[in-house]
Structure formats: structure tokens, C-alpha cells
Design an enzyme around this catalytic site. Sequence first.
Site, PDB file in Angstrom:
ATOM      1  N   TYR A  48     -12.040  -2.908  -3.021  1.00 59.49           N
ATOM      2  CA  TYR A  48     -13.132  -3.210  -1.320  1.00 59.49           C
ATOM      3  C   TYR A  48     -14.129  -3.048  -1.412  1.00 59.49           C
ATOM      4  O   TYR A  48     -14.679  -2.609  -0.175  1.00 59.49           O
ATOM      5  CB  TYR A  48     -11.764  -2.014  -0.561  1.00 59.49           C
ATOM      6  CG  TYR A  48     -11.064  -2.689   0.296  1.00 59.49           C
ATOM      7  CD1 TYR A  48     -10.600  -3.231   0.886  1.00 59.49           C
ATOM      8  CD2 TYR A  48      -9.577  -0.903  -0.509  1.00 59.49           C
ATOM      9  CE1 TYR A  48      -9.017  -3.645   1.175  1.00 59.49           C
ATOM     10  CE2 TYR A  48      -8.781  -1.415   0.068  1.00 59.49           C
ATOM     11  CZ  TYR A  48      -8.203  -2.620   0.761  1.00 59.49           C
ATOM     12  OH  TYR A  48      -7.279  -3.023   1.462  1.00 59.49           O
ATOM     13  N   GLU A 106      -9.210 -10.375  -7.764  1.00 58.87           N
ATOM     14  CA  GLU A 106      -9.097  -9.545  -7.533  1.00 58.87           C
ATOM     15  C   GLU A 106      -7.223  -8.833  -8.452  1.00 58.87           C
ATOM     16  O   GLU A 106      -6.951  -8.007  -8.985  1.00 58.87           O
ATOM     17  CB  GLU A 106      -7.854  -9.372  -5.997  1.00 58.87           C
ATOM     18  CG  GLU A 106      -8.448  -8.953  -5.290  1.00 58.87           C
ATOM     19  CD  GLU A 106      -7.714  -9.213  -3.930  1.00 58.87           C
ATOM     20  OE1 GLU A 106      -7.117  -9.371  -3.713  1.00 58.87           O
ATOM     21  OE2 GLU A 106      -9.273  -9.113  -2.962  1.00 58.87           O
ATOM     22  N   ARG A 117       3.477  -7.780   8.819  1.00 59.82           N
ATOM     23  CA  ARG A 117       2.365  -6.086   9.902  1.00 59.82           C
ATOM     24  C   ARG A 117       3.116  -5.994  11.416  1.00 59.82           C
ATOM     25  O   ARG A 117       3.272  -4.759  11.713  1.00 59.82           O
ATOM     26  CB  ARG A 117       1.091  -6.640  10.142  1.00 59.82           C
ATOM     27  CG  ARG A 117       0.314  -5.490   8.452  1.00 59.82           C
ATOM     28  CD  ARG A 117      -0.720  -6.283   8.338  1.00 59.82           C
ATOM     29  NE  ARG A 117      -1.678  -5.703   7.276  1.00 59.82           N
ATOM     30  CZ  ARG A 117      -2.499  -6.173   6.942  1.00 59.82           C
ATOM     31  NH1 ARG A 117      -3.882  -7.750   7.647  1.00 59.82           N
ATOM     32  NH2 ARG A 117      -3.736  -6.136   5.736  1.00 59.82           N
ATOM     33  N   ASN A 120      -1.347  -0.369   7.448  1.00 59.75           N
ATOM     34  CA  ASN A 120      -1.172  -1.040   7.786  1.00 59.75           C
ATOM     35  C   ASN A 120      -0.431  -2.273   6.577  1.00 59.75           C
ATOM     36  O   ASN A 120       0.339  -3.438   6.254  1.00 59.75           O
ATOM     37  CB  ASN A 120      -2.374  -2.341   8.179  1.00 59.75           C
ATOM     38  CG  ASN A 120      -3.394  -2.464   6.811  1.00 59.75           C
ATOM     39  OD1 ASN A 120      -3.137  -2.050   6.082  1.00 59.75           O
ATOM     40  ND2 ASN A 120      -4.208  -3.572   7.251  1.00 59.75           N
ATOM     41  N   LYS A 151       0.711  -1.502  -0.226  1.00 63.57           N
ATOM     42  CA  LYS A 151      -0.165   0.245  -0.312  1.00 63.57           C
ATOM     43  C   LYS A 151       1.108   1.030   0.085  1.00 63.57           C
ATOM     44  O   LYS A 151       2.338   1.622   0.622  1.00 63.57           O
ATOM     45  CB  LYS A 151      -0.618  -0.551   1.350  1.00 63.57           C
ATOM     46  CG  LYS A 151      -1.646  -1.075   0.731  1.00 63.57           C
ATOM     47  CD  LYS A 151      -2.893  -1.504   2.309  1.00 63.57           C
ATOM     48  CE  LYS A 151      -3.750  -2.724   2.710  1.00 63.57           C
ATOM     49  NZ  LYS A 151      -4.606  -2.468   3.378  1.00 63.57           N
ATOM     50  N   ARG A 157      -0.901 -14.455   3.788  1.00 62.13           N
ATOM     51  CA  ARG A 157      -1.690 -14.265   5.191  1.00 62.13           C
ATOM     52  C   ARG A 157      -1.101 -14.105   6.065  1.00 62.13           C
ATOM     53  O   ARG A 157      -1.227 -13.490   7.094  1.00 62.13           O
ATOM     54  CB  ARG A 157      -3.759 -14.932   4.887  1.00 62.13           C
ATOM     55  CG  ARG A 157      -4.327 -14.573   4.028  1.00 62.13           C
ATOM     56  CD  ARG A 157      -4.932 -13.173   3.541  1.00 62.13           C
ATOM     57  NE  ARG A 157      -5.666 -13.127   4.537  1.00 62.13           N
ATOM     58  CZ  ARG A 157      -5.854 -12.155   5.330  1.00 62.13           C
ATOM     59  NH1 ARG A 157      -6.024 -10.713   3.887  1.00 62.13           N
ATOM     60  NH2 ARG A 157      -7.530 -11.749   5.503  1.00 62.13           N
ATOM     61  N   HIS A 213      -1.756  -6.032   1.175  1.00 61.86           N
ATOM     62  CA  HIS A 213      -3.201  -5.686   1.174  1.00 61.86           C
ATOM     63  C   HIS A 213      -2.627  -7.791   1.037  1.00 61.86           C
ATOM     64  O   HIS A 213      -1.611  -7.148   0.254  1.00 61.86           O
ATOM     65  CB  HIS A 213      -4.184  -5.362   0.358  1.00 61.86           C
ATOM     66  CG  HIS A 213      -5.178  -6.713  -0.417  1.00 61.86           C
ATOM     67  ND1 HIS A 213      -6.136  -7.053   0.576  1.00 61.86           N
ATOM     68  CD2 HIS A 213      -4.949  -7.359  -1.707  1.00 61.86           C
ATOM     69  CE1 HIS A 213      -6.614  -7.735  -0.565  1.00 61.86           C
ATOM     70  NE2 HIS A 213      -5.936  -8.343  -1.173  1.00 61.86           N
ATOM     71  N   THR A 226      -5.054  -8.123  10.827  1.00 58.88           N
ATOM     72  CA  THR A 226      -5.224  -6.206  10.277  1.00 58.88           C
ATOM     73  C   THR A 226      -5.076  -5.572  11.062  1.00 58.88           C
ATOM     74  O   THR A 226      -4.845  -4.304  10.825  1.00 58.88           O
ATOM     75  CB  THR A 226      -7.012  -6.507   9.753  1.00 58.88           C
ATOM     76  OG1 THR A 226      -7.149  -7.595   9.698  1.00 58.88           O
ATOM     77  CG2 THR A 226      -7.591  -5.301   8.796  1.00 58.88           C
ATOM     78  N   PHE A 238     -15.889   3.330   7.511  1.00 63.11           N
ATOM     79  CA  PHE A 238     -14.006   3.264   7.505  1.00 63.11           C
ATOM     80  C   PHE A 238     -14.188   3.576   5.957  1.00 63.11           C
ATOM     81  O   PHE A 238     -12.598   3.355   5.808  1.00 63.11           O
ATOM     82  CB  PHE A 238     -13.159   2.098   8.073  1.00 63.11           C
ATOM     83  CG  PHE A 238     -13.796   1.394   7.626  1.00 63.11           C
ATOM     84  CD1 PHE A 238     -13.075   0.570   6.486  1.00 63.11           C
ATOM     85  CD2 PHE A 238     -14.257  -0.085   8.613  1.00 63.11           C
ATOM     86  CE1 PHE A 238     -13.775  -0.636   6.779  1.00 63.11           C
ATOM     87  CE2 PHE A 238     -14.810  -1.125   8.214  1.00 63.11           C
ATOM     88  CZ  PHE A 238     -14.136  -1.482   7.430  1.00 63.11           C
TER      89      PHE A 238
HETATM   90  N1  LIG Z   1     -13.004  -1.757  11.728  1.00 60.05           N
HETATM   91  C1  LIG Z   1     -12.183  -1.441  10.621  1.00 60.05           C
HETATM   92  N2  LIG Z   1     -11.866   0.093  11.020  1.00 60.05           N
HETATM   93  C2  LIG Z   1     -11.349   1.156  10.585  1.00 60.05           C
HETATM   94  N3  LIG Z   1     -10.484   0.297   9.121  1.00 60.05           N
HETATM   95  C3  LIG Z   1     -10.820  -0.796   8.851  1.00 60.05           C
HETATM   96  C4  LIG Z   1     -11.994  -1.245  10.026  1.00 60.05           C
HETATM   97  N4  LIG Z   1     -11.822  -2.654   9.518  1.00 60.05           N
HETATM   98  C5  LIG Z   1     -10.624  -3.204   8.522  1.00 60.05           C
HETATM   99  N5  LIG Z   1     -10.396  -1.650   8.185  1.00 60.05           N
HETATM  100  C6  LIG Z   1      -9.423  -1.462   6.706  1.00 60.05           C
HETATM  101  O1  LIG Z   1      -9.620  -2.397   5.545  1.00 60.05           O
HETATM  102  C7  LIG Z   1      -8.995  -3.341   5.487  1.00 60.05           C
HETATM  103  C8  LIG Z   1      -9.470  -4.490   5.032  1.00 60.05           C
HETATM  104  O2  LIG Z   1      -9.544  -5.004   5.884  1.00 60.05           O
HETATM  105  P1  LIG Z   1      -9.893  -6.067   6.104  1.00 60.05           P
HETATM  106  O3  LIG Z   1     -10.782  -6.920   7.204  1.00 60.05           O
HETATM  107  O4  LIG Z   1     -10.476  -7.031   4.234  1.00 60.05           O
HETATM  108  O5  LIG Z   1      -8.798  -6.742   6.399  1.00 60.05           O
HETATM  109  P2  LIG Z   1      -7.588  -7.490   5.498  1.00 60.05           P
HETATM  110  O6  LIG Z   1      -7.496  -8.826   4.933  1.00 60.05           O
HETATM  111  O7  LIG Z   1      -6.466  -7.754   7.146  1.00 60.05           O
HETATM  112  O8  LIG Z   1      -6.631  -6.824   5.539  1.00 60.05           O
HETATM  113  P3  LIG Z   1      -6.651  -6.582   3.309  1.00 60.05           P
HETATM  114  O9  LIG Z   1      -7.701  -7.103   2.778  1.00 60.05           O
HETATM  115  O10 LIG Z   1      -6.522  -4.915   3.431  1.00 60.05           O
HETATM  116  O11 LIG Z   1      -5.815  -7.616   3.373  1.00 60.05           O
HETATM  117  C9  LIG Z   1      -7.672  -3.689   6.412  1.00 60.05           C
HETATM  118  O12 LIG Z   1      -6.393  -3.778   6.226  1.00 60.05           O
HETATM  119  C10 LIG Z   1      -8.465  -2.041   7.626  1.00 60.05           C
HETATM  120  O13 LIG Z   1      -6.795  -0.987   6.949  1.00 60.05           O
END
Ligand SMILES: Nc1ncnc2c1ncn2[C@@H]1O[C@H](COP(=O)(O)OP(=O)(O)OP(=O)(O)O)[C@@H](O)[C@H]1O
Length: 157
Positions: free
Chosen positions: A49, A126, A102, A112, A9, A85, A115, A91, A57
Site C-alpha cells: 500500500y 504486486e 463488495r 471491504n 483480506k 475490478r 483487494h 472501494t 488512514f
Molecule cells: N479515504 C480513505 N479512508 C479510509 N480508508 C481508505 C480511504 N481510501 C482508501 N482506503 C482504504 O485503502 C484501501 C486501498 O485504497 P484504494 O484507493 O487503492 O482502493 P481499492 O483499489 O478499491 O482498494 P484495494 O487497493 O484494497 O483493492 C481501500 O480498500 C480502503 O480499505
Amino acid sequence: MGLTFIAIKPDGVHRGLVGEIIARFEKRGLKLCALKVVVPEKAIAEKHYEEHAGKPFYPGLVDYLCSGPIVAMVWSGKDVVAVTRKMIGATKPAQSEPGTIRGDLALDMGRNVIHGSDSDDSAQREIKLWFKEEEVCSKYVKADRMWVYEVTDEHTH
Ligand SMILES: Nc1ncnc2c1ncn2[C@@H]1O[C@H](COP(=O)(O)OP(=O)(O)OP(=O)(O)O)[C@@H](O)[C@H]1O
């Protein structure tokens, strides 16, 4: 064949973490199949997303992804989605184990660093969203294959 979509990112790019992150995947034995530096178009970030659309968010998440260049990649290998993963970590960086990307390199869920696709279905969706078919070189045989895998068949690369 196992493929996954990984994106470093904008925070990872600005913080100079690209080489460190790619080195971790290379050292693990995974195969790099595609890589490009791109400032995401808003429509693609929204689609990426889309499972979070409507959540509070979501707008900030889309803006964050579009705020600078990302390094979009495709990696392949045995159990590549589960392996990457695990390497990426939870996350929320406070819950990411030390030794994960992370857990070692991030402190804030909204910054973070990386992705990674969370399932084979997400990976396929994706990869199609971010890459043209001809940009993904998944067919080549990596020279160290017989030293990374005990059995080299169509499931290993
Ligand atoms: N409750 C929340 N508040 C703020 N940001 C959030 C929240 N949940 C998720 N995010 C953001 O959205 C992104 C996508 O969430 P997801 O649950 O898909 O997590 P992830 O799969 O670990 O992350 P990514 O999809 O970025 O790899 C997270 O990386 C984080 O930056």
C-alpha cells in the site's frame, strides 16, 4: 498474458467468504495460477500500500491487512484486471453495485473484504511482492478454454 493479484483480506477469511469469492472468479472463466494463505509481514503490507503512505488512514490500513491471514492469489484471463475490478466493485461499499463482491458482501470501506490490482503495472509489482516466480503456475492450459473463449490464441488462457 493477463495476470492480476487478488487478496481476500482478513475480514473475508474470518467471515468465511473465501469459497464464495473464489467460486465467483472460477465461474466467470478465469484461471487460478497461484494461491496461499499468509499472515502478511508488516514490511510487505507497507510496500503493497505504499501509494497511500503518509495518508491518515495508512497505518490503520496496514494494521488491518496484517491483522490475520489473507488469501493471496494470482488469476489470469482475458482483460483480467478490468474484469476483476468490476467484479470487486467500488472501494466504498455504499457505492458498490449489487452483484459485485463488495456490493454483496461488505458495508465498510475499512473492511471491504478484497483487494484487486488496478492496472497491469500494479499487478506485476504486486505479484512479485507476494509470490516467488516458481509459485505462479500460469502456463497450464485450462480444459474448458475452448468453451470460455471464441478464439483461443496467446491472449486467452
Ligand atoms: N479515504 C480513505 N479512508 C479510509 N480508508 C481508505 C480511504 N481510501 C482508501 N482506503 C482504504 O485503502 C484501501 C486501498 O485504497 P484504494 O484507493 O487503492 O482502493 P481499492 O483499489 O478499491 O482498494 P484495494 O487497493 O484494497 O483493492 C481501500 O480498500 C480502503 O480499505
